[in-house]
Design an enzyme around this catalytic site. Structure first.
Site, PDB file in Angstrom:
ATOM      1  N   HIS A 106     -54.101  -6.974  -0.697  1.00  0.00           N
ATOM      2  CA  HIS A 106     -55.224  -6.093  -1.016  1.00  0.00           C
ATOM      3  C   HIS A 106     -55.918  -6.492  -2.316  1.00  0.00           C
ATOM      4  O   HIS A 106     -57.043  -6.067  -2.578  1.00  0.00           O
ATOM      5  CB  HIS A 106     -54.771  -4.626  -1.066  1.00  0.00           C
ATOM      6  CG  HIS A 106     -54.023  -4.220  -2.283  1.00  0.00           C
ATOM      7  ND1 HIS A 106     -52.647  -4.108  -2.333  1.00  0.00           N
ATOM      8  CD2 HIS A 106     -54.446  -3.873  -3.525  1.00  0.00           C
ATOM      9  CE1 HIS A 106     -52.277  -3.701  -3.528  1.00  0.00           C
ATOM     10  NE2 HIS A 106     -53.345  -3.563  -4.270  1.00  0.00           N
ATOM     11  N   ASP A 136     -48.598  -6.771   2.971  1.00  0.00           N
ATOM     12  CA  ASP A 136     -49.528  -6.775   1.849  1.00  0.00           C
ATOM     13  C   ASP A 136     -49.221  -7.902   0.867  1.00  0.00           C
ATOM     14  O   ASP A 136     -49.206  -7.703  -0.343  1.00  0.00           O
ATOM     15  CB  ASP A 136     -49.500  -5.413   1.120  1.00  0.00           C
ATOM     16  CG  ASP A 136     -50.725  -5.230   0.219  1.00  0.00           C
ATOM     17  OD1 ASP A 136     -51.673  -6.021   0.333  1.00  0.00           O
ATOM     18  OD2 ASP A 136     -50.713  -4.295  -0.619  1.00  0.00           O
ATOM     19  N   SER A 210     -51.057  -4.611  -9.402  1.00  0.00           N
ATOM     20  CA  SER A 210     -50.793  -5.032  -8.037  1.00  0.00           C
ATOM     21  C   SER A 210     -50.638  -6.543  -7.942  1.00  0.00           C
ATOM     22  O   SER A 210     -51.468  -7.297  -8.449  1.00  0.00           O
ATOM     23  CB  SER A 210     -51.926  -4.601  -7.113  1.00  0.00           C
ATOM     24  OG  SER A 210     -51.808  -3.254  -6.765  1.00  0.00           O
TER      25      SER A 210
END
Length: 364
Positions: A106, A136, A210
């Site tokens: 993402h 992911d 992230s």
């Protein structure tokens, strides 16, 4: 940017004094000083291999009246390269001195440009090697002169709740930062997908973290920071990381072929409970997994698996939940044959099934 789980407001919380369990102040302070580790050497060792990632994407808003119509693709083609530029930021880390980096899928998204920045200020353009939406994860490559500092994988299976961990990354675009905490829980399911198996930690993880690594005290990567649970959008002490034991296999496939192939049966399943008296009849004590439906023409259909069958083991390894069955089959290379132990109308059977390739959007 980090994905935040649905926000919830918490009310009625209060700080209450605890009586009868506090050590004398001096003793407590001495104990705290002895218990808290010094992370300076570890941070100095691992941070050179942690990178900040900036991405540039084109924002193309599709008019509502065109969505889902044949004109949507035409609109996208006409607008390609004309939309406004949208910037995003995340984190990543080097796993190979030749220039391979891991981050979240993402973080990359549909980026038209990816830039990687190291702690020493060196910048490199990066290209996408491959990505996997279900976990992911994404793999990038950069071309650098000379060997890069790289990190090694650790075993997430060896983690225990309460172990110290460190999170590194690029929170709020500030650049290389490191935070500490403990493993709060393991095997968390947060609704992200069929392969949810997250490490939960209270090491502060914020937007921009992230794709960054979660370390054990040996400086090994045991997780990839992926999501947060937060009423405010910032760290609330509940963060989630993809465990290294899951990520490593995915990254190895992306490195080899640029894609991930998973095994597939072609069934819809649900958790089953053991029938009363199953032990007396000699059936498996575990509830197993109930086959609720079989996709026509699927590997399960060709092997003779039926609706109502109860799968209790794969190659002799017990499966107690539908999630365990999906994960177990997904780990089998397509084309390989597995032995399913099933109960059909209460009678045990062995059923060989040649596993198929999981579709992008599996029907079952």
């Amino acid at each position: 940017m980090s994905h935040a789980l649905p926000r919830r407001a918490f009310a009625g919380l209060a700080l209450l004094p605890l009586f009868g369990c506090a050590a004398p102040p001096a003793q407590a302070q001495r104990g705290a000083l002895l218990a808290l580790p010094d992370f300076a050497d570890l941070a100095e060792r691992v941070l050179p291999a942690v990178v900040s990632i900036s991405v540039t994407s084109e924002a193309r808003e599709i008019p509502p009246e065109l969505r889902g119509t044949p004109f949507e693709r035409y609109f996208r083609d006409r607008q390609r390269g004309r939309g406004p530029q949208v910037m995003g930021a995340g984190s990543g880390f080097v796993i190979d001195p030749s220039g391979l980096l891991v981050t979240n899928n993402h973080v990359i998204g549909n980026a038209s440009r990816v830039q990687v920045t190291f702690q020493n200020g060196q910048e490199y353009p990066a290209r996408l090697v491959g990505m996997d939406e279900l976990t992911d994860l994404a793999l990038l490559r950069i071309e650098a002169q000379g060997a890069l500092p790289a990190l090694s994988w650790g075993s997430s299976a060896a983690l225990r709740v309460g172990n110290w961990v460190l999170a590194a990354g690029n929170p709020f675009g500030l650049g290389g930062s490191i935070t500490s905490g403990i493993v709060s829980a393991r095997g968390r399911e947060i609704g992200a997908g069929p392969f949810d198996d997250f490490i939960q930690t209270d090491a502060p993880i914020n937007p921009g973290n992230s794709g960054g690594p979660l370390f054990n005290m040996a400086g090994e990567v045991i997780g990839i920071n992926t999501a947060i649970y937060s009423p405010s959008g910032a760290s609330a002490g509940i963060g989630f990381a993809v465990p290294s034991d899951l990520a490593r296999g995915v990254i190895d496939q992306l490195r080899g072929t640029g894609r991930v192939e998973r095994g597939w049966l072609g069934v819809s399943v649900q958790d089953a409970e053991a029938e009363p008296g199953a032990l007396r009849r000699g059936a498996a004590p575990a509830g197993g997994v109930l086959v609720a439906g079989v996709v026509r023409g699927s590997p399960a259909s060709r092997a003779g698996l039926r609706q109502g069958d109860q799968v209790v083991a794969i190659n002799g390894d017990a499966v107690d939940t539908s999630r365990a069955l999906v994960r177990g089959i997904a780990a089998v290379p397509p084309g390989q044959t597995v032995r399913l132990s099933i109960l059909r109308n209460g009678r045990p059977m062995e059923l060989p099934v040649q596993v198929g390739r999981r579709p992008v959007e599996p029907q079952g």
